[in-house]
Design a protein around this motif. Sequence first.
Motif, PDB file in Angstrom:
ATOM      1  N   LYS A 175     -10.032  10.976   6.394  1.00  0.00           N
ATOM      2  CA  LYS A 175     -11.394  11.091   5.737  1.00  0.00           C
ATOM      3  C   LYS A 175     -11.317  10.704   3.935  1.00  0.00           C
ATOM      4  N   ARG A 197      -9.114   5.411  -5.140  1.00  0.00           N
ATOM      5  CA  ARG A 197      -8.273   6.328  -6.204  1.00  0.00           C
ATOM      6  C   ARG A 197      -8.202   7.061  -5.300  1.00  0.00           C
ATOM      7  N   MET A 240      -8.117  10.685  -2.385  1.00  0.00           N
ATOM      8  CA  MET A 240      -7.485  11.360  -1.679  1.00  0.00           C
ATOM      9  C   MET A 240      -7.469  11.089   0.291  1.00  0.00           C
ATOM     10  N   ILE A 241      -6.772  11.254   0.804  1.00  0.00           N
ATOM     11  CA  ILE A 241      -6.578  10.729   2.412  1.00  0.00           C
ATOM     12  C   ILE A 241      -6.620  12.443   2.719  1.00  0.00           C
ATOM     13  N   GLY A 242      -6.710  12.112   3.654  1.00  0.00           N
ATOM     14  CA  GLY A 242      -7.096  13.618   4.597  1.00  0.00           C
ATOM     15  C   GLY A 242      -7.717  13.492   5.927  1.00  0.00           C
ATOM     16  N   SER A 243      -7.614  15.244   6.606  1.00  0.00           N
ATOM     17  CA  SER A 243      -8.883  14.554   7.608  1.00  0.00           C
ATOM     18  C   SER A 243      -9.115  16.027   7.950  1.00  0.00           C
ATOM     19  N   ARG A 276       1.632   9.051   8.437  1.00  0.00           N
ATOM     20  CA  ARG A 276       1.485   9.696   9.125  1.00  0.00           C
ATOM     21  C   ARG A 276       1.196   9.164  10.822  1.00  0.00           C
ATOM     22  N   ARG A 277      -0.545   8.663  10.255  1.00  0.00           N
ATOM     23  CA  ARG A 277      -1.072   8.813  11.578  1.00  0.00           C
ATOM     24  C   ARG A 277      -0.683   7.696  12.579  1.00  0.00           C
ATOM     25  N   PHE A 285       0.810  -0.941   0.282  1.00  0.00           N
ATOM     26  CA  PHE A 285      -0.095  -0.137   0.397  1.00  0.00           C
ATOM     27  C   PHE A 285       1.181   1.306   0.008  1.00  0.00           C
ATOM     28  N   PRO A 286       0.954   2.804  -0.776  1.00  0.00           N
ATOM     29  CA  PRO A 286       1.161   3.348  -1.017  1.00  0.00           C
ATOM     30  C   PRO A 286       1.545   4.051   0.427  1.00  0.00           C
ATOM     31  N   ALA A 287       2.249   5.218   1.050  1.00  0.00           N
ATOM     32  CA  ALA A 287       2.218   5.622   2.140  1.00  0.00           C
ATOM     33  C   ALA A 287       1.090   6.548   1.594  1.00  0.00           C
ATOM     34  N   ASN A 288       0.296   7.413   3.189  1.00  0.00           N
ATOM     35  CA  ASN A 288      -0.267   8.596   2.835  1.00  0.00           C
ATOM     36  C   ASN A 288      -1.344   8.093   1.862  1.00  0.00           C
ATOM     37  N   GLY A 289      -1.945   7.083   1.564  1.00  0.00           N
ATOM     38  CA  GLY A 289      -2.832   6.476   0.836  1.00  0.00           C
ATOM     39  C   GLY A 289      -3.525   5.200   0.425  1.00  0.00           C
ATOM     40  N   GLY A 290      -4.155   4.635  -0.829  1.00  0.00           N
ATOM     41  CA  GLY A 290      -5.161   3.997  -0.752  1.00  0.00           C
ATOM     42  C   GLY A 290      -4.997   2.889  -1.718  1.00  0.00           C
ATOM     43  N   ALA A 291      -5.199   1.654  -1.721  1.00  0.00           N
ATOM     44  CA  ALA A 291      -5.162   0.856  -2.804  1.00  0.00           C
ATOM     45  C   ALA A 291      -6.316  -0.158  -2.471  1.00  0.00           C
TER      46      ALA A 291
END
Lengths: 833, 127
Positions: free
Chosen positions: B83, B72, B74-77, B51-52, B29-35
């Motif tokens: 989210k 695909r 973007m993640i964040g908060s 990060r968390r 899985f990519p860092a700070n990302g999804g698959a």
Amino acid sequence: MKRVVVVGNGMVGYKFCEKLRNRTSDHELIIYGEEPRPAYDRVHLSSYFSGKTADDLLMAPASWYQENNVTLFTGELVTEIDRKHKTIRTHTGKTDHYDYLVLATGSSAFVPSIEGAERDGVFVYRTIEDLNQIMSYGKKIKKAAVMGGGLLGLEAAKALIDLGLETHVVEFAQRLMPRQLDDAGAAILAYKLSQLGIAINTGKSTSKIEGNGKLEALYFTDGTVLPVEMLVISAGIRPRDEVAKSCGLNVHARGGVIVDDSLRTSDENIFAIGEVAVHNNMVYGLVAPGYDMAECVVREIVGETPKLFTGYDMSTKLKLIGVDVGSFGDVFGDTPGSIPIAFQDKRNGVYKRINISADGKYLLGGILVGDAAQYNLFHQMVVNKMPLPAQPESLIIGTPGKAAEGAGVKSLPGTAQICSCENVCKDDLVTQITEKGVKTIQELKKNTKACTGCGGCTPMVNDILKITLESMGFKVKKNLCEHFDYTRQELYDIIRVKGIKDYEALLNSHGKGDGCEVCKPAVASLLASIWNELISEQDTIQDTNDRFLANIQRGGTYSVVPRIAGGEITPAKLMAIGRIAEKYNLYTKITGGQRIDMFGARVDQLPDIWQELIAEGFESGHAYGKALRTVKSCVGSTWCRFGVQDSVSFAIFVEDRYKGLRAPHKLKGAVSGCIRECAEAQSKDFGIIATEKGWNLYVCGNGGSHPQHAKLLVSDVDTDTCVKLIDRFLMFYIRTADPLTRTATWLNKMEGGLEYLRDVIVNDSLGIGEDLEKEMQGLIDNYQCEWKKVVETPELRARFRHFVNDESADETLSFVDMRGQKCPPDWNTKTTR
Amino acid sequence: MEQLNELKIATTVETDNHTWFRAARVEDFPANGGACVKYGDQQIAVFNFTRRNEWYACQNLCPHKMQMALSRGMIGSQEGEPKVACPFHKKTFSLRNGQCLNAEEQNITVYPVRIENGFVYIGVAKP
Ligand code: SRM
Ligand SMILES: Cc1cc2nc3c(=O)[nH]c(=O)nc-3n(C[C@H](O)[C@H](O)[C@H](O)COP(=O)(O)OP(=O)(O)OC[C@H]3O[C@@H](n4cnc5c(N)ncnc54)[C@H](O)[C@@H]3O)c2cc1C
Ligand code: SF4
Ligand code: FES
């Protein structure tokens, strides 16, 4: 416990329930609706054509009724009211008892009695079912007409245009929107609509709807004929007073249930609200007065201090159609002694008229066509009787810009109604900010419901938020988002000065939280603009298009766009594209940017396709990036008998120079070989037109939804100077523009405008010219084809797969055939997996 | 927790409420990302909040236009709430409870995630 029964689950019936439940849970509440689904937003019905689903439009989901203890019956038509026993009966035989009955049966579209109105192909425009029928019938035909050039008729016409039909509007009166516009305003509107492709026929009275079974033509009383295959009738509304009439309530001769100021009908236990009610001889065909009526009845039923309904202002603003139209207050200056002041600009399609009082002190009403930005402000000036400036004409001549509007909001009294749909006044908003600590527009919307109806008040609410926060000493900055307390320009400087190379480092040193979909791509674009390193190295902060170096399409496949600089391509390369597209079964199309787009590639196929394209000598076209897209060309002096310079060679040179350049928004250029301008250079971010002596350079043009012509920066410069100036111009834009701001918008907001820009770029007034050129050279030197890198790097390539734990492709992808090529199925008709 | 030691060999493990299946290695899985992960006919989006030091999983289907796309995104908060934003129209969903944060769409299903011995396990509720 009192039992309240509502007949009609439309916008107003629903709002009544919401308002009653906000007050009390003491009353039993039962609502009967004839339509198969719960109440939906009729005002935004047309957005059903542009992608909204029936569920999107619901006022509240079915669960809302349950949670709020409202018993909802859908698909039940109330057919009888027994006033003596206080019962009702539906067409399926259900009976119910009431203590209070609220009629919110709305209205139906009025269909004039014209011979042939029953033919196939004749529709009205009122419910989701009507729209479904129009859409499916519209697929089979080419030519359609709308009967009625009023507010709703024009909205229907826009929908027909969106369906791809040749569209005519037939209006009985001599002008469009006869109740809202005067002759001059209507003429400008007609002109603008004709540019959208809508044919306007005014002064036409239809005598016959002709056809053999289905509709074929409209016959008019003047003897003319209009051949069409579909007709949408929008000739007004008729209140649905059938049940009211049959139980002996007083109804108006022209339809509608007569009510008093408390919205009571002639039976004291029965109320009527919304479009079915006739108050003071008026039927109100808008939601806001309906909501106001609902409020009055709720107060009456729960025994609060009564509120009387005393009529409603019928100011309106047309939405959706692509041409701004607003009319407010005393539209035609009927007030004795009123003085009209009008401003007309036929070239830009703008008409503004204000009617001021005889003593010149107050604004009474007016009309805005083509530019209705001041609608809210003017409307409030009328409603609040605000004093006019000494030269009232200054309100409509010139462009009073944003600052003036902000100042206008400042001077509004606290009682000024800002959101008319939800009846929110200025003080309600200000209190939220000063006392409840609200700081964002989202919170304001949530707490007050302002902006959630038609949305027309959003700019004013934004202004109030900004002004109030500023007055409290907060600095209102255009921060990127909650994760960075900096503007884009500040971050640009931070990244450059501190030499920051990746997002995580920037978030650690200058941000907080985890980032989001706003700051990640914005920072990604900054990093790319400053260092021009490969964006695939930090793929998860990119928008999906940049992450997979391809544009995502409906259905989840991607498109492939190789660069075809200047639009010039050899037969061999054309064949290569053909062969590759055929091999991977891709849909192909010539784009508006003079190149070829191949659609429908699965994510796992992208590297293979690109490997083949690269082997044939192609490079990434950056169609996915906020980057240089295309530099279009016309054939120019090489072939064209009028050409004065070699526009193709120059376009190819320029496109190759800036390929891969990342910017706050996409960048487009064009080069025309002579003044005839076949490459449309004046609609580009930078456009070059050949002259006998050299090149004229235009900047900050734009197509899209708000087209704007580029402005002449310099004339008759030689090739080297031209390139140098474009270097400086692009780099200055990259350094200073807000995220997602095209050059046109950037210039519009620039203090000093074109003069200032010319000073900086041509006269080097800031002394940064050389810097800008150097920086640009650095970026150019750093260019690599992103796709080549991916194709050659196994780790990067490995990211292009659908599943991490399985080699298979996404089996949910599906396609339909379209003229011999594949296409994704329409996602508006697909409701479940 | 005890039983998770057996996971080295087993690809699924049953606990009281969940079937835990082994999705892939952490490095996949990519860092700070999804698959996206395939589980039978289901598609599950898995996100690595490096990060968390947290992991989340949810349905891959975006309820807005029924697109298999959330992995695909973007993640964040948002104010600390983890989210994901759908790549199509940027509707955002909480990964903690699946709630649509723009309040415009249906909520989505979220799944618990565990990391054991370098593998990512996803818990699917037992019927
Ligand atoms: C493919 C193409 C339509 C076509 O079949 O012809 C196209 C397709 C898209 N355009 Fe365009 N535009 C295409 C030419 C244009 C043109 C014509 C031109 O370039 O001369 C314009 C008007 C000129 C201009 O940009 O000023 C144009 C103005 C837009 C806009 C409005 C930009 C604006 O500033 O208002 C958008 C929306 C945006 O970027 O925010 C847009 C956005 C899009 C997006 C990216 C929408 C999206 O996010 O999915 C479409 C995806 C393309 C894809 O998947 O490959 N497209 N688009 C054209 C690709 C050109 C190319 O070869 O790269
Ligand atoms: C395309 C379009 C665009 C519009 N745009 C705007 C706009 O921009 N701004 C604006 O202010 N207004 C606009 N309107 C008008 C607005 O939609 C109406 O004013 C509003 O819907 C009226 O609400 P209502 O509840 O009175 O009637 P309706 O929304 O019509 O609801 C009445 C409901 O009662 C049902 N019903 C009728 N008789 C019975 C019965 N006997 N038993 C059970 N159920 C019954 C009907 O089926 C219907 O569902 C627009 C209307 C349309 C069609
Ligand atoms: S290609 Fe451009 S104009 Fe056409 S639908 Fe997409 S964004 Fe709109
Ligand atoms: S499909 Fe996900 S936001 Fe539209």
